[in-house]
Enzyme design. Structure first.
Site, PDB file in Angstrom:
ATOM      1  N   ASP A 169       0.866  -1.185   0.000  1.00 42.05           N
ATOM      2  CA  ASP A 169       0.000   0.000   0.000  1.00 42.05           C
ATOM      3  C   ASP A 169       0.895   1.226   0.000  1.00 42.05           C
ATOM      4  OD1 ASP A 169      -2.223   1.864   0.534  1.00 42.05           O
ATOM      5  OD2 ASP A 169      -3.309   0.099   1.225  1.00 42.05           O
ATOM      6  N   ASN A 210      -6.299  -5.188  -6.090  1.00 41.08           N
ATOM      7  CA  ASN A 210      -7.356  -4.408  -5.443  1.00 41.08           C
ATOM      8  C   ASN A 210      -7.064  -2.917  -5.420  1.00 41.08           C
ATOM      9  OD1 ASN A 210      -9.592  -3.912  -3.278  1.00 41.08           O
ATOM     10  ND2 ASN A 210      -7.703  -3.208  -2.303  1.00 41.08           N
ATOM     11  N   TYR A 224     -12.552   6.086 -14.456  1.00 44.16           N
ATOM     12  CA  TYR A 224     -12.743   4.909 -13.607  1.00 44.16           C
ATOM     13  C   TYR A 224     -13.489   3.801 -14.366  1.00 44.16           C
ATOM     14  CZ  TYR A 224     -13.852   2.432  -9.205  1.00 44.16           C
ATOM     15  OH  TYR A 224     -13.960   1.509  -8.186  1.00 44.16           O
ATOM     16  N   LYS A 272     -11.967   0.112 -15.133  1.00 42.27           N
ATOM     17  CA  LYS A 272     -12.604  -1.094 -14.614  1.00 42.27           C
ATOM     18  C   LYS A 272     -13.083  -2.018 -15.734  1.00 42.27           C
ATOM     19  CE  LYS A 272     -12.138  -0.417 -10.164  1.00 42.27           C
ATOM     20  NZ  LYS A 272     -11.160  -1.242  -9.427  1.00 42.27           N
TER      21      LYS A 272
END
Length: 254
Positions: free
Chosen positions: A38, A91, A155, A159
């Site tokens: 992260d 993710n 986005y 996706k």
């Protein structure tokens, strides 16, 4: 450790908050070694401490998915510690929502880079371990926004791209015992959706209510709903399920 993922190592990008953190906890609670990267150092350290306190084997490293070198180094360290990489969950994600005429080059590239470049770098790095072992599970986190969503040209494109990427990975890697699937969340209560509420001038409670009114299941989604779907794809018994996109949205789509 016992559980259906005992002896397996799961590598989760953006795994210190929200959906990613819940996915990490799901794997850890079912016996997996977990590796997290992260860019939020505070959240990363907190999640690592929480998991370690519960006795879960965890590796956490500050790294950006948009940096190929950092991804490969983190994965190598995780593999050295736990033996290999069995499961990859792409993710990590960001939003930079705006209408097309207001969207800047930076808004576009940031979202495309994190989701698509990040998934590419991580998957390319992970497949080397998986091909060697003739076993692997790659799960990409897409979104119902892949079907189109106002104010999310960047986005939605990213996706949707992840879904094509997923299907291609399943074709190329299937003969090596590796599956590739995608989970596409609908409205899930996370910090990201809180940011959306702020952007459009609603309280989080108002945004939840507005979305629940459109969801057939008559409730909003929680991070554990997504973690459960990820665990299904990651299960050793799901070896004949590959190249699929599972919409987890309380109905056909929200």
């Amino acid at each position: 450790m016992t559980g259906r993922f005992a002896g397996r190592t799961a590598f989760v990008t953006g795994g210190s908050r929200g959906i990613g953190k819940q996915i990490v906890e799901q794997f850890a609670s079912e016996g997996a070694n977990v590796a997290i990267i992260d860019i939020n150092e505070e959240a990363l350290n907190q999640t690592e401490a929480e998991l370690s306190e519960k006795g879960y084997p965890v590796f956490a490293k500050l790294a950006s998915v948009t940096d190929c070198g950092e991804i490969e180094a983190a994965m190598q360290e995780a593999a050295d510690r736990f033996g290999t990489i069995d499961i990859l969950v792409n993710n990590a994600g960001v939003i930079r929502d705006n209408m097309l005429f207001k969207m800047t080059d930076e808004d576009w590239m940031m979202v495309i880079d994190v989701h698509l470049k990040g998934a590419f770098f991580a998957s390319r790095a992970a497949q080397k371990y998986m091909v060697k072992n003739h076993y692997g599970r790659i799960i990409n986190i897409s979104s119902t926004s892949a079907l189109g969503n106002r104010g999310q040209a960047n986005y939605s494109t990213a996706k949707a791209g992840l879904q094509g990427f997923t299907k291609t990975l399943s074709i190329e890697l299937g003969k090596y015992g590796i599956t590739a699937n995608a989970v596409a969340p609908g409205f899930i209560e996370t910090d990201m959706t809180k940011a959306t509420a702020e952007r459009i001038g609603l309280t989080f409670e108002e945004l939840i209510k507005a979305n629940v009114n459109k969801i057939p299941a008559a409730r909003s989604g929680k991070p554990e709903d997504i973690a459960n779907a990820v665990a299904f794809f990651a299960d050793e018994r799901s070896s004949f399920v590959s190249g699929q996109v599972l919409y987890v949205a309380g109905g056909p789509r929200n």
